[in-house]
Design a protein around this motif. Structure first.
Motif, mmCIF file in Angstrom:
data_model
loop_
_atom_site.group_PDB
_atom_site.id
_atom_site.type_symbol
_atom_site.label_atom_id
_atom_site.label_comp_id
_atom_site.label_asym_id
_atom_site.label_seq_id
_atom_site.Cartn_x
_atom_site.Cartn_y
_atom_site.Cartn_z
ATOM 1 N N ALA A 187 -47.210 -6.694 -3.547
ATOM 2 C CA ALA A 187 -46.297 -5.898 -2.649
ATOM 3 C C ALA A 187 -45.690 -6.967 -1.724
ATOM 4 C CB ALA A 187 -47.133 -4.690 -1.940
ATOM 5 N N ASP A 188 -46.319 -7.838 -1.188
ATOM 6 C CA ASP A 188 -45.699 -9.021 -0.412
ATOM 7 C C ASP A 188 -44.608 -9.838 -1.117
ATOM 8 O OD1 ASP A 188 -47.469 -8.182 1.868
ATOM 9 O OD2 ASP A 188 -48.788 -9.663 1.300
ATOM 10 N N ALA A 189 -44.959 -10.056 -2.283
ATOM 11 C CA ALA A 189 -43.872 -10.584 -2.998
ATOM 12 C C ALA A 189 -42.731 -9.929 -3.281
ATOM 13 C CB ALA A 189 -44.647 -11.198 -4.483
ATOM 14 N N LEU A 190 -42.997 -8.791 -3.527
ATOM 15 C CA LEU A 190 -41.682 -7.935 -3.759
ATOM 16 C C LEU A 190 -40.895 -7.493 -2.342
ATOM 17 C CD1 LEU A 190 -40.025 -5.681 -5.491
ATOM 18 C CD2 LEU A 190 -41.721 -3.854 -4.770
ATOM 19 N N THR A 191 -41.618 -7.581 -1.364
ATOM 20 C CA THR A 191 -40.972 -7.336 0.061
ATOM 21 C C THR A 191 -40.334 -8.954 0.266
ATOM 22 O OG1 THR A 191 -42.708 -5.884 0.789
ATOM 23 C CG2 THR A 191 -41.283 -7.212 2.543
ATOM 24 N N ARG A 192 -40.900 -9.834 0.013
ATOM 25 C CA ARG A 192 -40.127 -11.186 0.208
ATOM 26 C C ARG A 192 -38.602 -11.398 -0.660
ATOM 27 N NH1 ARG A 192 -45.457 -12.849 0.111
ATOM 28 N NH2 ARG A 192 -45.336 -13.723 -2.216
ATOM 29 N N ILE A 193 -38.782 -10.866 -1.962
ATOM 30 C CA ILE A 193 -37.755 -10.822 -2.937
ATOM 31 C C ILE A 193 -36.737 -9.758 -2.370
ATOM 32 C CG2 ILE A 193 -36.957 -10.150 -5.042
ATOM 33 C CD1 ILE A 193 -39.710 -11.177 -6.091
ATOM 34 N N LEU A 194 -37.117 -8.555 -1.933
ATOM 35 C CA LEU A 194 -35.925 -7.557 -1.643
ATOM 36 C C LEU A 194 -35.545 -7.604 -0.138
ATOM 37 C CD1 LEU A 194 -37.486 -4.509 -3.283
ATOM 38 C CD2 LEU A 194 -35.712 -5.947 -4.113
ATOM 39 N N GLU A 195 -36.216 -8.207 0.832
ATOM 40 C CA GLU A 195 -35.750 -8.248 2.023
ATOM 41 C C GLU A 195 -34.328 -9.060 2.184
ATOM 42 O OE1 GLU A 195 -39.129 -8.989 4.664
ATOM 43 O OE2 GLU A 195 -39.193 -6.749 4.905
ATOM 44 N N PRO A 196 -34.188 -10.237 1.734
ATOM 45 C CA PRO A 196 -33.213 -10.883 1.839
ATOM 46 C C PRO A 196 -32.013 -10.206 1.128
ATOM 47 C CG PRO A 196 -34.738 -12.350 0.620
ATOM 48 C CD PRO A 196 -35.248 -11.030 1.075
ATOM 49 N N VAL A 197 -32.229 -9.445 -0.098
ATOM 50 C CA VAL A 197 -31.239 -9.108 -0.525
ATOM 51 C C VAL A 197 -30.607 -7.670 0.035
ATOM 52 C CG1 VAL A 197 -30.594 -7.549 -2.709
ATOM 53 C CG2 VAL A 197 -32.030 -9.723 -3.074
ATOM 54 N N ARG A 198 -31.494 -6.893 0.612
ATOM 55 C CA ARG A 198 -31.275 -6.058 1.590
ATOM 56 C C ARG A 198 -30.336 -6.488 2.946
ATOM 57 N NH1 ARG A 198 -35.767 -4.223 4.881
ATOM 58 N NH2 ARG A 198 -35.105 -6.078 5.963
ATOM 59 N N ASP A 199 -30.852 -7.541 3.450
ATOM 60 C CA ASP A 199 -30.139 -7.903 4.600
ATOM 61 C C ASP A 199 -28.853 -8.820 4.394
ATOM 62 O OD1 ASP A 199 -32.657 -7.493 5.841
ATOM 63 O OD2 ASP A 199 -33.179 -9.806 6.068
ATOM 64 N N HIS A 200 -28.714 -9.152 2.990
ATOM 65 C CA HIS A 200 -27.393 -9.694 2.697
ATOM 66 C C HIS A 200 -26.317 -8.490 2.475
ATOM 67 C CE1 HIS A 200 -24.282 -11.688 0.362
ATOM 68 N NE2 HIS A 200 -24.394 -10.777 -0.268
ATOM 69 N N MET A 201 -26.880 -7.265 1.879
ATOM 70 C CA MET A 201 -26.079 -6.388 1.753
ATOM 71 C C MET A 201 -25.742 -5.436 2.914
ATOM 72 S SD MET A 201 -27.829 -4.373 -1.814
ATOM 73 C CE MET A 201 -27.571 -5.101 -3.279
ATOM 74 N N ARG A 202 -26.694 -5.287 4.123
ATOM 75 C CA ARG A 202 -26.396 -4.922 5.294
ATOM 76 C C ARG A 202 -25.715 -5.674 6.228
ATOM 77 N NH1 ARG A 202 -27.679 0.481 6.149
ATOM 78 N NH2 ARG A 202 -29.675 0.884 5.155
ATOM 79 N N ALA A 203 -25.446 -6.937 5.726
ATOM 80 C CA ALA A 203 -24.665 -7.865 6.763
ATOM 81 C C ALA A 203 -23.138 -7.242 6.855
ATOM 82 C CB ALA A 203 -24.675 -9.449 6.267
ATOM 83 N N ALA A 204 -22.678 -6.637 5.785
ATOM 84 C CA ALA A 204 -21.248 -5.962 5.841
ATOM 85 C C ALA A 204 -21.377 -4.885 7.275
ATOM 86 C CB ALA A 204 -20.999 -5.637 4.672
ATOM 87 N N PRO A 205 -20.091 -4.770 7.686
ATOM 88 C CA PRO A 205 -20.131 -3.833 8.565
ATOM 89 C C PRO A 205 -20.515 -2.380 8.282
ATOM 90 C CG PRO A 205 -17.966 -4.844 8.479
ATOM 91 C CD PRO A 205 -18.732 -5.271 7.547
ATOM 92 N N PRO A 206 -21.235 -1.773 9.033
ATOM 93 C CA PRO A 206 -21.955 -0.411 8.744
ATOM 94 C C PRO A 206 -20.881 0.492 8.115
ATOM 95 C CG PRO A 206 -21.995 -0.614 11.017
ATOM 96 C CD PRO A 206 -21.402 -1.968 10.574
ATOM 97 N N ARG A 207 -21.015 1.219 7.120
ATOM 98 C CA ARG A 207 -20.449 2.323 6.720
ATOM 99 C C ARG A 207 -19.500 3.061 7.728
ATOM 100 N NH1 ARG A 207 -21.848 4.541 1.660
ATOM 101 N NH2 ARG A 207 -21.349 6.514 2.250
ATOM 102 N N SER A 208 -20.118 3.226 8.732
ATOM 103 C CA SER A 208 -19.320 4.065 9.748
ATOM 104 C C SER A 208 -18.314 3.275 10.358
ATOM 105 C CB SER A 208 -20.328 4.538 10.916
ATOM 106 O OG SER A 208 -20.897 3.575 11.668
ATOM 107 N N ALA A 209 -18.212 2.140 10.372
ATOM 108 C CA ALA A 209 -17.346 1.126 10.978
ATOM 109 C C ALA A 209 -16.179 0.783 9.837
ATOM 110 C CB ALA A 209 -17.723 -0.143 11.412
ATOM 111 N N ALA A 210 -16.454 1.166 8.807
ATOM 112 C CA ALA A 210 -15.250 0.911 7.448
ATOM 113 C C ALA A 210 -14.225 1.897 7.933
ATOM 114 C CB ALA A 210 -16.061 1.255 6.176
ATOM 115 N N PRO A 211 -13.076 1.609 7.511
ATOM 116 C CA PRO A 211 -11.827 2.239 7.802
ATOM 117 C C PRO A 211 -11.767 3.477 6.817
ATOM 118 C CG PRO A 211 -11.257 0.136 6.783
ATOM 119 C CD PRO A 211 -12.611 0.065 6.872
ATOM 120 N N ARG A 212 -11.143 4.675 7.085
ATOM 121 C CA ARG A 212 -11.268 5.785 6.395
ATOM 122 C C ARG A 212 -9.887 5.753 5.477
ATOM 123 N NH1 ARG A 212 -13.041 10.510 10.372
ATOM 124 N NH2 ARG A 212 -15.217 9.905 10.325
#
Length: 174
Positions: free
Chosen positions: A135-160
């Motif tokens: 599980a630690d290995a899965l966390t180490r793999i997925l956290e940077p992917v999640r962080d990369h995807m979350r680096a974009a402005p939040p959905r609420s800040a995206a223009p409508r």
């Protein structure tokens, strides 16, 4: 004709499809358990659990929508249903007149307490048991992917996008 320099290699493609399939199978099992144990959808459980884990038991609706990756209108729809069932309460934000704060009620906390053991059992059985101690290995793999995807402005800040309008929502943006 596709540009071969942009093609996903077979190993990457296999990893992608495995991730999508695991995610779909796990979500299907979780949704069945939540429906059976508490009459909840996966999104409703996410709302209640996130609020339960928040120090104040509350969150701004916009922040909650971003955290569970749902549209503002989708969250409003689910919050309406949860509020009718007495599981959440909504009030105007004391800090921002445009914001609404959503809070989990005692009944919502109790329902989470009812469904959580079964939820944890499904997640453990389907995801963590096959991983053994990785599980630690899965966390180490997925956290940077999640962080990369979350680096974009939040959905609420995206223009409508405006209805009936085509093309980018801002001039010069493609």
């Amino acid at each position: 004709m596709p540009d071969p320099s942009h093609a996903v290699d077979p190993v990457q493609l296999g990893a992608y499809f495995a991730l999508v399939e695991v995610s779909s199978l796990l979500r299907h099992a979780i949704e069945a358990q939540l429906r059976e144990d508490g009459g909840l959808t996966f999104v409703q459980f996410q709302i209640l659990r996130r609020l339960q884990l928040a120090p104040s038991g509350s969150a701004r609706m916009t922040d909650l929508a971003d955290s569970i990756v749902i549209s503002r209108s989708g969250l409003t729809y689910q919050a309406d249903k949860l509020e009718r069932d007495g599981l959440v309460a909504r009030v105007p934000s004391p800090d921002d007149e445009r914001s609404v704060v959503i809070s989990v009620t005692d009944a919502g906390r109790a329902l989470v307490g009812t469904v959580l053991p079964g939820h944890e059992e499904v997640v453990t059985r389907m995801l963590f048991e096959p991983l053994s101690h990785d599980a630690d290995a899965l966390t180490r793999i997925l956290e940077p992917v999640r962080d990369h995807m979350r680096a974009a402005p939040p959905r609420s800040a995206a223009p409508r996008r405006r209805r009936g309008r085509t093309g980018p929502s801002h001039p010069g943006v493609t």
